[in-house]
Design an enzyme around this catalytic site. Structure first.
Site, mmCIF file in Angstrom:
data_model
loop_
_atom_site.group_PDB
_atom_site.id
_atom_site.type_symbol
_atom_site.label_atom_id
_atom_site.label_comp_id
_atom_site.label_asym_id
_atom_site.label_seq_id
_atom_site.Cartn_x
_atom_site.Cartn_y
_atom_site.Cartn_z
ATOM 1 N N ASP A 55 -0.269 5.006 1.083
ATOM 2 C CA ASP A 55 -0.511 5.870 2.240
ATOM 3 C C ASP A 55 -0.513 5.052 3.527
ATOM 4 O O ASP A 55 -1.216 4.048 3.629
ATOM 5 C CB ASP A 55 -1.852 6.597 2.090
ATOM 6 C CG ASP A 55 -1.840 7.580 0.931
ATOM 7 O OD1 ASP A 55 -0.921 8.403 0.887
ATOM 8 O OD2 ASP A 55 -2.745 7.505 0.084
ATOM 9 N N ASP A 93 -1.343 -0.978 6.000
ATOM 10 C CA ASP A 93 -1.504 -0.394 7.329
ATOM 11 C C ASP A 93 -2.930 -0.546 7.847
ATOM 12 O O ASP A 93 -3.235 -0.114 8.948
ATOM 13 C CB ASP A 93 -1.126 1.089 7.321
ATOM 14 C CG ASP A 93 -2.139 1.934 6.562
ATOM 15 O OD1 ASP A 93 -2.452 1.591 5.392
ATOM 16 O OD2 ASP A 93 -2.628 2.930 7.119
ATOM 17 N N ASP A 103 0.853 -1.180 0.000
ATOM 18 C CA ASP A 103 0.000 0.000 0.000
ATOM 19 C C ASP A 103 0.897 1.241 0.000
ATOM 20 O O ASP A 103 2.095 1.166 0.312
ATOM 21 C CB ASP A 103 -0.901 -0.027 1.238
ATOM 22 C CG ASP A 103 -1.924 1.093 1.229
ATOM 23 O OD1 ASP A 103 -2.454 1.398 0.154
ATOM 24 O OD2 ASP A 103 -2.177 1.663 2.302
#
Length: 259
Positions: A15, A209, A13
């Protein structure tokens, strides 16, 4: 549990993993450098459909992360791939930015508000009441409803912003029609991404995250999963989910030696 095969390709990922609020996460540059030196196939993923891969390459480059645009996979690209597979050369009424409209043009789709095959909803910072009304009426008239991703909010320096999932809920409330979400946690986005780099799920890993999108999508696509704690998920939240990542680490810096 059966022992997994060595990791030969990586999906990560963007961000919360490589950057946070426009600032690179310590170790992200070293991780990308190690990936590129290793020659292993990799993709940087984002559910954000606003930007094209070239736009994102430039934005990442400005903060010191050298990611080739060919190694960036967005929910807009995944949505375009899905539509090309389902109904090649079709038509769509699109609400979104250049990342989505460019992806649809590139697969040969015609963007129109006259009896389109699909209404495609993506991310934009300027949702128009007129455009949403048009989308609702087209769906009521029979257009199929597609959304790039289910994220309900997005980050900004001022606080949360309504994102595609929230606007999709408005359209669903008005039409009674649920969209098909292409982006994470739909494993379809991961499988398309793996196909793009010629990788196999059994020898691939996903870094994210968020438990509810990144880890879930990686898990359902059959990949090894790593949760980093530099984004939205706190350590105490991990056990609240009925599934677990393969491993939880503080940041992407802890994964450099695995490449």
């Amino acid at each position: 549990m059966a022992e997994r095969k060595p990791i030969e390709s990586w999906l990560t990922d963007m961000d919360g993993v490589l950057m946070h609020e426009g600032i690179p996460v310590p170790g992200a540059d070293a991780f990308i450098k190690r990936l590129r030196e290793s020659g292993k196939p990799f993709l940087v993923l984002t559910n954000n459909s606003i930007y094209t891969p070239r736009d994102l390459h430039a934005r990442l480059n400005r903060i010191g992360l050298d990611v080739p645009w060919e190694s960036i996979w967005t929910s807009a690209l995944a949505t375009a791939q899905f539509l090309d597979d389902q109904r090649p050369g079709g038509t769509a009424y699109c609400i979104g930015e250049a990342g989505l409209t460019t992806a649809l043009h590139d697969i040969g789709y015609v963007l129109t508000d006259h009896s389109p095959d699909y209404v495609v909803l993506g991310e934009t910072r300027t949702y128009s009441f007129e455009a949403l009304t048009k989308a609702i009426r087209l769906i009521n008239d029979g257009a199929r409803f597609i959304a790039t991703n289910p994220d309900e909010t997005g980050p900004s320096p001022q606080g949360a912003l309504p994102a595609t999932g929230s606007v999709a809920a408005l359209i669903t409330k008005a039409t009674g029609i649920d969209p098909y979400f292409v982006g994470k946690p739909n494993p379809l986005m991961m499988r398309h991404g793996l196909n793009v780099i010629g990788a196999h799920s059994e020898t691939s890993a996903m870094i994210g995250d968020r438990m509810d999108t990144d880890v879930l999508a990686g898990l359902e696509a059959g990949m090894e999963t790593f949760l980093v704690l530099t984004g939205l998920t706190r350590p105490e939240e991990v056990d609240r989910h009925p599934f677990r990542p393969s491993r939880v680490v503080d940041s992407i810096a802890d994964l450099i030696d695995l490449v």
